[in-house]
Design a protein around this motif. Structure first.
Motif, PDB file in Angstrom:
ATOM      1  N   VAL A  51       0.781  -1.163   0.001  1.00  0.00           N
ATOM      2  CA  VAL A  51       0.191  -0.096  -0.054  1.00  0.00           C
ATOM      3  C   VAL A  51       0.817   1.068  -0.076  1.00  0.00           C
ATOM      4  CG1 VAL A  51      -1.508   1.319   1.189  1.00  0.00           C
ATOM      5  CG2 VAL A  51      -1.953  -1.003   1.291  1.00  0.00           C
ATOM      6  N   MET A  52       0.708   2.077  -0.908  1.00  0.00           N
ATOM      7  CA  MET A  52       1.265   3.449  -0.871  1.00  0.00           C
ATOM      8  C   MET A  52       0.429   4.515  -1.174  1.00  0.00           C
ATOM      9  SD  MET A  52       4.694   4.451  -3.320  1.00  0.00           S
ATOM     10  CE  MET A  52       5.632   3.177  -2.588  1.00  0.00           C
ATOM     11  N   LEU A  53       0.443   5.521  -0.604  1.00  0.00           N
ATOM     12  CA  LEU A  53      -0.422   6.651  -0.708  1.00  0.00           C
ATOM     13  C   LEU A  53       0.268   7.649  -1.654  1.00  0.00           C
ATOM     14  CD1 LEU A  53      -1.379   7.775   3.122  1.00  0.00           C
ATOM     15  CD2 LEU A  53      -2.658   6.413   1.246  1.00  0.00           C
ATOM     16  N   MET A  54      -0.594   8.261  -2.814  1.00  0.00           N
ATOM     17  CA  MET A  54      -0.136   8.929  -3.955  1.00  0.00           C
ATOM     18  C   MET A  54      -0.301  10.428  -3.569  1.00  0.00           C
ATOM     19  SD  MET A  54       1.496   6.350  -5.411  1.00  0.00           S
ATOM     20  CE  MET A  54       2.266   7.467  -6.736  1.00  0.00           C
ATOM     21  N   ASP A  55      -1.020  10.770  -2.727  1.00  0.00           N
ATOM     22  CA  ASP A  55      -1.553  12.210  -2.339  1.00  0.00           C
ATOM     23  C   ASP A  55      -1.086  12.498  -0.956  1.00  0.00           C
ATOM     24  OD1 ASP A  55      -2.554  12.840  -4.912  1.00  0.00           O
ATOM     25  OD2 ASP A  55      -4.440  11.980  -4.122  1.00  0.00           O
ATOM     26  N   ASN A  56      -1.006  13.807  -0.912  1.00  0.00           N
ATOM     27  CA  ASN A  56      -0.544  14.515   0.589  1.00  0.00           C
ATOM     28  C   ASN A  56      -1.772  14.167   1.470  1.00  0.00           C
ATOM     29  OD1 ASN A  56       0.559  16.059   2.367  1.00  0.00           O
ATOM     30  ND2 ASN A  56       0.070  17.797   1.747  1.00  0.00           N
ATOM     31  N   VAL A  57      -1.695  13.814   2.509  1.00  0.00           N
ATOM     32  CA  VAL A  57      -2.821  13.559   3.509  1.00  0.00           C
ATOM     33  C   VAL A  57      -2.388  14.145   4.868  1.00  0.00           C
ATOM     34  CG1 VAL A  57      -3.285  11.286   2.445  1.00  0.00           C
ATOM     35  CG2 VAL A  57      -1.812  11.183   4.750  1.00  0.00           C
ATOM     36  N   ARG A  58      -1.492  15.146   4.762  1.00  0.00           N
ATOM     37  CA  ARG A  58      -1.295  15.896   6.103  1.00  0.00           C
ATOM     38  C   ARG A  58      -2.243  16.700   6.649  1.00  0.00           C
ATOM     39  NH1 ARG A  58       3.496  16.600   8.869  1.00  0.00           N
ATOM     40  NH2 ARG A  58       4.574  15.552   7.175  1.00  0.00           N
ATOM     41  N   ASP A  59      -2.813  16.736   7.648  1.00  0.00           N
ATOM     42  CA  ASP A  59      -3.661  17.579   8.436  1.00  0.00           C
ATOM     43  C   ASP A  59      -5.013  17.211   7.491  1.00  0.00           C
ATOM     44  OD1 ASP A  59      -4.480  19.263  10.303  1.00  0.00           O
ATOM     45  OD2 ASP A  59      -4.466  20.757   9.096  1.00  0.00           O
ATOM     46  N   LYS A  60      -5.377  16.258   7.000  1.00  0.00           N
ATOM     47  CA  LYS A  60      -6.520  15.986   6.084  1.00  0.00           C
ATOM     48  C   LYS A  60      -7.375  15.002   7.193  1.00  0.00           C
ATOM     49  CE  LYS A  60      -5.493  17.673   2.156  1.00  0.00           C
ATOM     50  NZ  LYS A  60      -6.380  18.614   1.409  1.00  0.00           N
ATOM     51  N   SER A  90       0.607  11.755   9.101  1.00  0.00           N
ATOM     52  CA  SER A  90       0.369  12.900   9.871  1.00  0.00           C
ATOM     53  C   SER A  90      -1.177  13.395   9.414  1.00  0.00           C
ATOM     54  CB  SER A  90       1.245  13.973   9.551  1.00  0.00           C
ATOM     55  OG  SER A  90       2.487  13.744  10.051  1.00  0.00           O
ATOM     56  N   ALA A  91      -1.942  12.546   9.300  1.00  0.00           N
ATOM     57  CA  ALA A  91      -3.458  12.764   8.863  1.00  0.00           C
ATOM     58  C   ALA A  91      -4.108  13.311  10.296  1.00  0.00           C
ATOM     59  CB  ALA A  91      -4.235  11.650   8.226  1.00  0.00           C
ATOM     60  N   ALA A  92      -4.907  14.341  10.083  1.00  0.00           N
ATOM     61  CA  ALA A  92      -5.488  14.794  11.099  1.00  0.00           C
ATOM     62  C   ALA A  92      -6.774  13.826  11.818  1.00  0.00           C
ATOM     63  CB  ALA A  92      -6.485  16.150  10.684  1.00  0.00           C
ATOM     64  N   SER A  93      -7.384  13.264  11.157  1.00  0.00           N
ATOM     65  CA  SER A  93      -8.396  11.886  11.791  1.00  0.00           C
ATOM     66  C   SER A  93      -8.464  11.173  10.552  1.00  0.00           C
ATOM     67  CB  SER A  93      -9.654  12.857  12.039  1.00  0.00           C
ATOM     68  OG  SER A  93     -10.371  13.270  11.010  1.00  0.00           O
ATOM     69  N   ILE A  94      -8.896   9.981  11.248  1.00  0.00           N
ATOM     70  CA  ILE A  94      -8.979   8.731  10.169  1.00  0.00           C
ATOM     71  C   ILE A  94     -10.355   8.208  10.687  1.00  0.00           C
ATOM     72  CG2 ILE A  94      -8.163   6.586   9.507  1.00  0.00           C
ATOM     73  CD1 ILE A  94      -5.384   7.504  10.226  1.00  0.00           C
ATOM     74  N   THR A  95     -11.240   8.080   9.613  1.00  0.00           N
ATOM     75  CA  THR A  95     -12.551   7.417   9.876  1.00  0.00           C
ATOM     76  C   THR A  95     -12.749   6.324   8.906  1.00  0.00           C
ATOM     77  OG1 THR A  95     -13.668   9.687  10.619  1.00  0.00           O
ATOM     78  CG2 THR A  95     -15.121   7.723   9.822  1.00  0.00           C
ATOM     79  N   LEU A  96     -13.257   5.055   9.447  1.00  0.00           N
ATOM     80  CA  LEU A  96     -13.373   3.938   8.837  1.00  0.00           C
ATOM     81  C   LEU A  96     -14.675   3.801   8.397  1.00  0.00           C
ATOM     82  CD1 LEU A  96     -12.577   1.200   7.626  1.00  0.00           C
ATOM     83  CD2 LEU A  96     -12.567   0.104   9.540  1.00  0.00           C
ATOM     84  N   GLY A 129      -4.659   2.531  14.112  1.00  0.00           N
ATOM     85  CA  GLY A 129      -4.649   3.978  14.115  1.00  0.00           C
ATOM     86  C   GLY A 129      -6.020   4.764  13.697  1.00  0.00           C
ATOM     87  N   ALA A 130      -7.007   3.884  13.577  1.00  0.00           N
ATOM     88  CA  ALA A 130      -8.601   4.393  13.143  1.00  0.00           C
ATOM     89  C   ALA A 130      -8.896   5.120  14.573  1.00  0.00           C
ATOM     90  CB  ALA A 130      -9.186   3.350  12.906  1.00  0.00           C
ATOM     91  N   GLU A 131      -9.617   6.353  14.214  1.00  0.00           N
ATOM     92  CA  GLU A 131     -10.200   7.017  15.381  1.00  0.00           C
ATOM     93  C   GLU A 131     -11.777   6.937  15.454  1.00  0.00           C
ATOM     94  OE1 GLU A 131      -8.620  10.964  15.134  1.00  0.00           O
ATOM     95  OE2 GLU A 131      -6.585  10.260  14.838  1.00  0.00           O
TER      96      GLU A 131
END
Length: 411
Positions: A51-60, A90-96, A129-131
């Motif tokens: 798995v590799m993220l291709m977009d910036n997710v910082r503070d998202k 460094s994502a701000a929040s992670i919702t599954l 890491g899910a919130e």
């Protein structure tokens, strides 16, 4: 939890999807009004998941959509890696968002030496890491208690009630039937809202089958059942009287069977046989999740009293549509999930999405009334004004911009 201390905006939202249901992910992202985040999913040559993220997710604020039922083991590992990748980036929040929670039947020990799989999976999701998590109509309510993070459990009964009103001509004369004791609560919810009669099948057949065999010499209720069908799906008139008691009157009535999922279809098959033996008419089956494993397709095709199977697209249903053809109808849940994401992102209440016959139903009636009033005014005007301008009523204008009354969705 940073999103609770700042004003939300759509620019800070990102929707990511795994490989389990890309069509549903694309629909949800379109209705939310954002593009699906780019992510590279694959496997190494040794079979391990990459798995590799291709977009910036910082503070998202990240919303990850992954469902079970399709190669569940690979989907779980892929999901855990996606969550952890967002956390480390460094994502701000992670919702599954998991429309069908994997291993949802493993909510208790099946024997003295078996695991509680749902609880183990819940621990893994939290550790990754899910919130926040949203699941659609879980197999049992206790799944929510397995998590130490906020969990929202949405219901599909509002969508089913709408379908019943629009597609069953004599729905007011139907009887809602629970195929076993475990489905009684969701069945009574639909029966109470539609003000219909309720019946329940006391299914002792599944427990008895674990301890004894059924003789093939006993004649089944349907003579056209092939001999190679699993013996557990055959039921005789004597067994109907002794093992399959039914509470309620179904003779001469069309019936609505309600359950949370269709896996092998054995429970529904037994319910169809019982209803046929008691003189019921057409039967409509409603289930939130259509897995259709084993011989489910062939068994449903041979049911003489089955009129329609209604499931949601929480699991991809392309193969099921090809096998069952006109017998299957799929209700789209992308609208209710996209509305959930919008409300969650802007810190609005989500309880209205699962409130059958409550606040949303009242709002629905008000909006329909406004539309009818606007149409009547336009008919009386007969184009005398001729300005071609849209209605000045803001509520009607909102409806015309794309508010869907049946799917709770903004386009």
């Amino acid at each position: 939890m940073a999103k609770y201390f700042r004003k939300g905006s759509r620019s800070s939202m990102m929707v990511l999807g795994g490989s389990s249901h890309p069509e549903l992910t694309a629909k949800i992202a379109r209705k939310v009004g954002v593009k699906t985040g780019r992510i590279e999913l694959g496997q190494f040559k040794n079979g391990e998941t990459n798995v590799m993220l291709m977009d910036n997710v910082r503070d998202k604020d990240i919303y990850i959509i992954q469902t079970g039922g399709v190669k569940s083991n690979d989907a779980i590992i892929e999901l855990l890696l996606m969550i952890n990748s967002c956390k480390l980036a460094s994502a701000a929040s992670i919702t599954l968002i998991t429309p069908y929670y994997p291993y949802s039947k493993g909510d208790q020990k099946a024997s003295l030496r078996s695991p509680i799989t749902s609880k183990l999976l819940a621990n893994m999701i939290q550790k990754s890491g899910a919130e926040h998590i949203m699941m659609l109509d879980p197999h049992s309510p206790q799944l929510v208690g397995f998590f130490d993070i906020p969990v929202d459990s949405l219901k599909v009964e509002p969508l089913f009630c709408t379908w019943i009103k629009n597609n069953i001509p004599n729905w007011r004369e139907c009887t809602v039937v629970s195929p076993d004791e475990g489905s009684a609560k969701r069945s009574t919810m639909i029966a109470n809202y539609l003000e219909l009669e309720f019946a329940m099948i006391h299914n002792r057949h599944k427990k008895i089958m674990t301890s004894r065999k059924i003789s093939r010499e006993e004649s089944p209720t349907r003579e056209d059942v092939p001999q190679d069908v699993d013996v557990r799906l055959k039921i005789t008139y004597r067994m109907v009287e002794s093992l399959m008691k039914i509470s309620g009157e179904v003779e001469g009535c069309d019936c609505i069977l309600v359950d949370d999922m269709i896996d092998t279809g054995s429970t529904m098959q037994l319910a169809l046989d019982v209803l046929q033996a008691h003189g019921a008419g057409k039967v409509y089956i409603f289930a939130a999740h259509g897995i259709f494993s084993g011989d489910a397709y062939e068994n449903f095709k041979q049911a003489e009293n089955l009129e329609k199977i209604v499931v949601t697209n929480s699991i991809p249903q392309e193969e099921s549509k090809e096998k069952l053809e006109s017998l299957l109808h799929v209700v789209d849940i992308s609208g209710i999930i996209s509305e959930y994401i919008r409300r969650c992102h802007y810190n609005e209440s989500v309880s209205v999405l699962s409130d059958v016959g409550g606040e949303f139903d009242t709002k629905d009636q008000i909006l329909r009334s406004l539309i009818r009033q606007e149409i009547e005014r336009e008919r009386h005007a007969e184009g005398s004004e001729g300005d071609g301008q849209p209605s000045g009523n803001p509520a009607v204008a909102r409806v015309r911009r794309g508010y869907r009354l049946d799917s709770v969705c903004w386009d």
